[in-house]
Motif scaffolding. Structure first.
Motif, short mmCIF file in Angstrom:
data_model
loop_
_atom_site.label_atom_id
_atom_site.label_comp_id
_atom_site.label_asym_id
_atom_site.label_seq_id
_atom_site.Cartn_x
_atom_site.Cartn_y
_atom_site.Cartn_z
N ARG A 1 0.46 -1.35 -0.43
CA ARG A 1 0.19 0.01 -0.18
C ARG A 1 0.69 0.93 0.29
O ARG A 1 2.08 1.23 0.43
CB ARG A 1 -0.67 0.15 1.58
N PRO A 2 0.48 2.25 -0.18
CA PRO A 2 0.91 3.41 -0.55
C PRO A 2 1.73 3.96 0.70
O PRO A 2 2.64 4.23 1.25
CB PRO A 2 0.19 4.73 -1.10
N GLU A 3 0.83 3.77 2.04
CA GLU A 3 1.43 3.75 3.05
C GLU A 3 2.74 2.96 3.54
O GLU A 3 2.89 2.91 4.58
CB GLU A 3 0.64 3.68 4.19
N ASP A 4 2.85 1.98 2.73
CA ASP A 4 4.31 1.26 3.25
C ASP A 4 5.35 2.33 2.14
O ASP A 4 6.66 0.85 2.93
CB ASP A 4 4.07 -0.11 2.38
N THR A 5 5.03 3.26 1.63
CA THR A 5 6.62 3.49 1.23
C THR A 5 7.23 3.90 2.03
O THR A 5 7.04 5.40 3.52
CB THR A 5 6.22 4.67 0.70
N ALA A 6 8.74 3.76 2.59
CA ALA A 6 9.42 3.89 3.61
C ALA A 6 11.18 3.71 2.78
O ALA A 6 10.63 2.72 1.84
CB ALA A 6 9.52 3.16 4.29
N VAL A 7 11.64 3.66 3.76
CA VAL A 7 13.69 2.94 3.80
C VAL A 7 13.43 1.84 4.95
O VAL A 7 12.86 2.68 6.02
CB VAL A 7 14.29 4.01 3.52
N TYR A 8 13.71 0.92 4.22
CA TYR A 8 13.75 -0.40 5.26
C TYR A 8 14.44 -0.40 5.45
O TYR A 8 15.86 -0.59 4.23
CB TYR A 8 12.88 -1.44 4.09
N TYR A 9 14.44 -1.23 6.78
CA TYR A 9 16.26 -1.53 7.25
C TYR A 9 16.40 -2.74 8.15
O TYR A 9 15.23 -2.80 8.38
CB TYR A 9 17.10 -0.20 8.10
N CYS A 10 17.17 -3.37 8.01
CA CYS A 10 17.51 -4.50 8.46
C CYS A 10 18.48 -4.27 8.68
O CYS A 10 20.18 -3.66 9.92
CB CYS A 10 17.50 -5.72 7.67
N ASN A 11 18.35 -5.13 10.47
CA ASN A 11 18.88 -5.38 11.46
C ASN A 11 19.14 -6.76 12.49
O ASN A 11 17.93 -7.28 12.87
CB ASN A 11 19.34 -4.20 12.55
N ALA A 12 20.83 -6.82 13.54
CA ALA A 12 20.57 -8.03 13.46
C ALA A 12 21.40 -8.67 14.37
O ALA A 12 22.05 -7.95 14.81
CB ALA A 12 20.57 -9.87 12.59
N ASP A 13 21.37 -9.83 15.57
CA ASP A 13 21.92 -10.19 16.35
C ASP A 13 22.80 -11.44 15.01
O ASP A 13 21.86 -12.29 14.44
CB ASP A 13 21.42 -11.20 17.57
N LEU A 14 24.19 -11.72 15.11
CA LEU A 14 24.71 -12.65 14.33
C LEU A 14 25.96 -13.55 16.10
O LEU A 14 25.75 -12.90 16.89
CB LEU A 14 25.73 -11.69 13.87
N PHE A 15 26.00 -14.38 14.91
CA PHE A 15 27.02 -15.05 15.77
C PHE A 15 28.24 -15.67 14.91
O PHE A 15 28.45 -15.70 13.38
CB PHE A 15 25.83 -17.04 16.10
N ASP A 16 29.16 -15.95 15.63
CA ASP A 16 30.12 -15.74 15.37
C ASP A 16 30.72 -17.40 15.01
O ASP A 16 31.68 -17.51 15.88
CB ASP A 16 31.52 -14.20 15.77
N GLY A 17 31.02 -17.46 14.05
CA GLY A 17 31.07 -18.40 13.51
C GLY A 17 32.62 -19.05 13.84
O GLY A 17 33.36 -20.19 13.75
N ASP A 18 33.93 -18.12 13.77
CA ASP A 18 34.61 -17.98 14.33
C ASP A 18 35.47 -18.49 15.55
O ASP A 18 35.94 -19.33 15.70
CB ASP A 18 35.89 -17.32 13.39
N TYR A 19 34.82 -17.67 16.30
CA TYR A 19 35.17 -17.55 18.02
C TYR A 19 34.44 -18.27 18.48
O TYR A 19 34.46 -18.29 19.34
CB TYR A 19 34.89 -15.63 18.45
N GLY A 20 32.77 -18.18 17.89
CA GLY A 20 31.74 -19.07 18.44
C GLY A 20 31.33 -18.37 19.45
O GLY A 20 30.98 -18.85 20.53
N THR A 21 30.91 -17.17 18.99
CA THR A 21 30.40 -16.66 20.08
C THR A 21 28.88 -15.64 19.63
O THR A 21 29.02 -15.55 18.33
CB THR A 21 31.13 -15.55 20.61
N GLY A 22 27.99 -15.04 19.89
CA GLY A 22 27.36 -13.73 19.29
C GLY A 22 28.12 -12.67 19.45
O GLY A 22 28.62 -11.62 20.23
N TYR A 23 27.17 -11.58 18.24
CA TYR A 23 27.32 -9.82 18.17
C TYR A 23 25.98 -9.57 18.02
O TYR A 23 25.51 -10.19 16.92
CB TYR A 23 28.19 -10.67 17.12
#
Length: 123
Positions: free
Chosen positions: A86-108
């Motif tokens: 719908r027209p009201e969906d017009t916007a800039v969309y951003y993603c943001n996330a928690d990540l898992f570091d497979g090298d260190y085995g920790t969250g980021y």
């Protein structure tokens, strides 16, 4: 430095569909909790959809039933499928996330925002 890369924006007519993608830029990072936000001109950034590592999803009332957040099998990309736009969906969309570091085995947790992608829905 790992970052999230958004893609898939564009312009559609009312009732159309788009699928946004958010990919981790380094292959040994995987996405755990993922969020999609949007910001329309002159308005505050708002949370549109969230997916937890356990698979629970949450949607803003304005998009529930039309938008779907998901993650790929390799756990390195999240998507926002947007239907019945719908027209009201017009916007800039951003993603943001928690990540898992497979090298260190920790969250980021990312502390920065990407440039986002423009979604424009015409009448």
């Amino acid at each position: 430095q790992v970052r999230l890369v958004e893609s898939g924006g564009g312009e559609v007519q009312t009732g159309g569909s788009l699928r946004l993608s958010c990919a981790a830029s380094i292959n040994f990072f995987s996405i755990t909790t993922a969020n999609w936000y949007r910001q329309a001109p002159g308005k505050q950034r708002e949370l549109v959809a969230r997916r937890t590592e356990e698979g629970y999803t949450n949607y803003a009332d304005s998009v529930r039933g039309r938008f779907t957040i998901s993650r790929n099998v390799d756990r390195n990309t999240v998507y926002l499928q947007m239907n019945d736009l719908r027209p009201e969906d017009t916007a800039v969309y951003y993603c943001n996330a928690d990540l898992f570091d497979g090298d260190y085995g920790t969250g980021y947790r990312l502390g920065n925002w990407g440039q986002g992608v423009q979604v424009t829905v015409s009448s």
